[in-house]
Design a protein around this motif. Structure first.
Motif, PDB file in Angstrom:
ATOM      1  N   VAL A 207     -15.933 -26.351  18.457  1.00 59.49           N
ATOM      2  CA  VAL A 207     -16.356 -24.957  18.471  1.00 59.49           C
ATOM      3  C   VAL A 207     -17.825 -24.878  18.872  1.00 59.49           C
ATOM      4  N   GLU A 208     -18.165 -23.838  19.602  1.00 57.56           N
ATOM      5  CA  GLU A 208     -19.568 -23.608  19.928  1.00 57.56           C
ATOM      6  C   GLU A 208     -20.342 -23.335  18.638  1.00 57.56           C
ATOM      7  N   THR A 209     -21.417 -24.059  18.441  1.00 58.48           N
ATOM      8  CA  THR A 209     -22.187 -23.898  17.216  1.00 58.48           C
ATOM      9  C   THR A 209     -22.719 -22.474  17.090  1.00 58.48           C
ATOM     10  N   GLN A 210     -23.148 -21.883  18.205  1.00 60.20           N
ATOM     11  CA  GLN A 210     -23.648 -20.516  18.165  1.00 60.20           C
ATOM     12  C   GLN A 210     -22.550 -19.538  17.769  1.00 60.20           C
ATOM     13  N   ALA A 211     -21.324 -19.786  18.230  1.00 65.54           N
ATOM     14  CA  ALA A 211     -20.205 -18.916  17.852  1.00 65.54           C
ATOM     15  C   ALA A 211     -19.938 -19.020  16.353  1.00 65.54           C
ATOM     16  N   THR A 215     -20.722 -15.601  13.919  1.00 57.90           N
ATOM     17  CA  THR A 215     -19.608 -14.969  13.202  1.00 57.90           C
ATOM     18  C   THR A 215     -19.670 -15.207  11.696  1.00 57.90           C
ATOM     19  N   GLY A 216     -20.794 -15.704  11.231  1.00 60.05           N
ATOM     20  CA  GLY A 216     -20.945 -15.920   9.793  1.00 60.05           C
ATOM     21  C   GLY A 216     -20.477 -17.265   9.322  1.00 60.05           C
ATOM     22  N   ALA A 217     -20.135 -18.121  10.294  1.00 59.99           N
ATOM     23  CA  ALA A 217     -19.709 -19.493   9.976  1.00 59.99           C
ATOM     24  C   ALA A 217     -18.688 -19.508   8.841  1.00 59.99           C
ATOM     25  N   ASP A 227      -7.874 -21.914   6.372  1.00 58.97           N
ATOM     26  CA  ASP A 227      -9.202 -21.694   6.925  1.00 58.97           C
ATOM     27  C   ASP A 227      -9.250 -21.842   8.432  1.00 58.97           C
ATOM     28  N   ASP A 228      -8.380 -22.701   9.001  1.00 59.05           N
ATOM     29  CA  ASP A 228      -8.425 -22.933  10.438  1.00 59.05           C
ATOM     30  C   ASP A 228      -8.048 -21.673  11.218  1.00 59.05           C
ATOM     31  N   CYS A 229      -6.925 -21.056  10.861  1.00 56.54           N
ATOM     32  CA  CYS A 229      -6.487 -19.844  11.559  1.00 56.54           C
ATOM     33  C   CYS A 229      -7.415 -18.674  11.256  1.00 56.54           C
ATOM     34  N   THR A 230      -7.978 -18.649  10.049  1.00 63.55           N
ATOM     35  CA  THR A 230      -8.929 -17.589   9.713  1.00 63.55           C
ATOM     36  C   THR A 230     -10.190 -17.714  10.562  1.00 63.55           C
ATOM     37  N   LEU A 231     -10.668 -18.937  10.757  1.00 59.70           N
ATOM     38  CA  LEU A 231     -11.822 -19.161  11.620  1.00 59.70           C
ATOM     39  C   LEU A 231     -11.531 -18.707  13.044  1.00 59.70           C
ATOM     40  N   ARG A 237     -11.952 -12.124  17.119  1.00 59.85           N
ATOM     41  CA  ARG A 237     -12.341 -10.724  16.894  1.00 59.85           C
ATOM     42  C   ARG A 237     -13.750 -10.440  17.412  1.00 59.85           C
ATOM     43  N   ALA A 238     -14.565 -11.469  17.543  1.00 65.62           N
ATOM     44  CA  ALA A 238     -15.908 -11.303  18.097  1.00 65.62           C
ATOM     45  C   ALA A 238     -15.896 -11.218  19.614  1.00 65.62           C
ATOM     46  N   GLY A 239     -14.703 -11.237  20.207  1.00 65.49           N
ATOM     47  CA  GLY A 239     -14.581 -11.132  21.653  1.00 65.49           C
ATOM     48  C   GLY A 239     -14.674 -12.446  22.386  1.00 65.49           C
ATOM     49  N   LEU A 240     -14.594 -13.549  21.655  1.00 62.13           N
ATOM     50  CA  LEU A 240     -14.680 -14.879  22.250  1.00 62.13           C
ATOM     51  C   LEU A 240     -13.281 -15.463  22.421  1.00 62.13           C
ATOM     52  N   ARG A 241     -13.160 -16.441  23.289  1.00 54.95           N
ATOM     53  CA  ARG A 241     -11.853 -17.016  23.617  1.00 54.95           C
ATOM     54  C   ARG A 241     -11.593 -18.289  22.819  1.00 54.95           C
TER      55      ARG A 241
END
Length: 375
Positions: A207-211, A215-217, A227-231, A237-241
């Motif tokens: 995962v991108e560290t900035q992403a 998103t609140g990590a 937790d994996d699917c929630t992440l 939802r933040a508009g990232l792929r």
């Protein structure tokens, strides 16, 4: 009574046929990532920090770290020792990893997510690889994940690790675990930006560290058991792929030598999957009873209609389960065990529900999470 059973069998057969015809093909194995045959051992992975939360993982951590070191050079490895009582931390240090001594999780946090939150504070690279302590990576797969993320502008790339299949109980239940997961979280939909379905497999996530931070990590999902699917959902939802796929290049080496540990693994989150809903549990029970018993065993009613329903159900069952069995090099004849497999997984789900109603949300790694807490 016979009519009721026949109606249930017809419904179950219709469900199987509908599943086989779904346009997004949740049973398919087309979404996958494998290590490149062109891998060079000296590949520079200085852009990646590997975070490995570990609690009493002495039997596994050495193999996992060997796999990480084989990925390339300059990769930073951080093991968060989550209050282990064995030699997990000592083995990690001997393997050259940076070891953080984790503290007890605060109220409302799961142990794994609190460990990752502590490790994330030390990450300074563009990418973070979240890796379970029992996952062994084939050489080159970390670089392959990074290339895919960059080429397709993905904020998160996840691999569904190949489960162990060394003994009868593993061969019976572990391919079905993947099969059911893909039915719940269809990879084809999860990988579409416009779809609301989000999925990841927590054993291996790049995962991108900035992403993560934007998103609140882990603080935003601190009490999530899945937790994996929630992440993945937060990032999407933040508009990232995001992307999830199968792989032979990430393998779990945590064996299950009896039914009980698999039962515990599934029961830990099964009722969570149903959002702790009694109505959904009843629907799930009726659906699985129709699909795994009434439909395939309808031939016992000894009528032309029943034979037809049973034949349709078996054909659809084999058709949908065969790709998973083939991918993991298992005989299609394991499909004959689906009624038993479905019954066992339904029983595990009911175990999960009963524990929740008794006040236990989940149990894992000698920790208990109470359902009476306001989550």
């Amino acid at each position: 009574m016979v009519d009721l059973v026949l109606y249930a069998s017809v419904f179950g057969a219709i469900c199987w046929v509908a599943l086989a015809l779904l346009p997004w093909r949740p049973w398919s194995t087309r979404e996958k990532i494998e290590a490149s045959a062109l891998f060079q051992p000296g590949e520079d992975l200085g852009d990646i920090t590997v975070l490995i939360p570990a609690r009493n993982e002495g039997p596994y951590i050495g193999h996992t770290l060997n796999g990480v070191r084989a990925q390339g050079v300059n990769v930073r490895i951080i093991v968060i020792d989550d209050q282990s009582s064995d030699d997990t931390a000592e083995q990690a240090r001997r393997s050259g990893a940076q070891v953080l001594s984790g503290t007890a999780p605060p109220a409302g946090w799961s142990g794994k997510l609190w460990a990752l939150e502590q490790g994330l504070r030390e990450v300074k690279t563009p990418y973070t690889l979240l890796l379970d302590a029992d996952i062994e990576l084939a050489p080159g797969i970390a670089g392959e994940l990074q290339r895919k993320a960059r080429a397709e502008n993905l904020a998160l790339v996840s691999l569904m690790a190949e489960p162990p299949m060394m003994n009868f109980i593993e061969r019976l239940l572990m391919p079905a675990f993947i099969f059911f997961f893909k039915l719940l979280y269809p990879f084809g939909l999860a990988n579409k930006p416009q779809s609301r379905i989000a999925a990841a497999a927590g054993g291996c996530i790049l995962v991108e560290t900035q992403a993560l931070r934007s998103t609140g990590a882990f603080a935003n999902l601190h009490n999530a058991l899945i937790d994996d699917c929630t992440l993945a959902a937060h990032i999407k939802r933040a508009g990232l792929r995001t992307y999830i796929g199968l792989s032979h290049a990430a393998r779990s080496h945590r064996g299950y030598h009896a039914l009980q540990p698999i039962w515990e693994m599934v029961a830990r989150t099964a009722f969570t999957q149903l959002k702790y809903s009694l109505n959904l549990l009843i629907v799930c029970t009726l659906l699985m009873t129709s699909m795994f018993w009434a439909a395939p065993l309808a031939f016992l009613l000894s009528s032309v209609e029943a034979y037809t329903v049973s034949a349709l159900a078996w054909m659809a069952m084999f058709f949908t389960y065969a790709p998973t069995l083939t991918y993991y090099h298992r005989s299609p004849l394991w499909g004959l065990a689906l009624p038993v497999i479905g019954t066992l997984y339904l029983a595990m789900t009911w175990t999960s529900a009963l524990r929740y109603w008794r006040g236990e949300r989940a149990r894992w790694k000698d920790r208990h999470y109470e359902s009476k807490t306001n989550y």
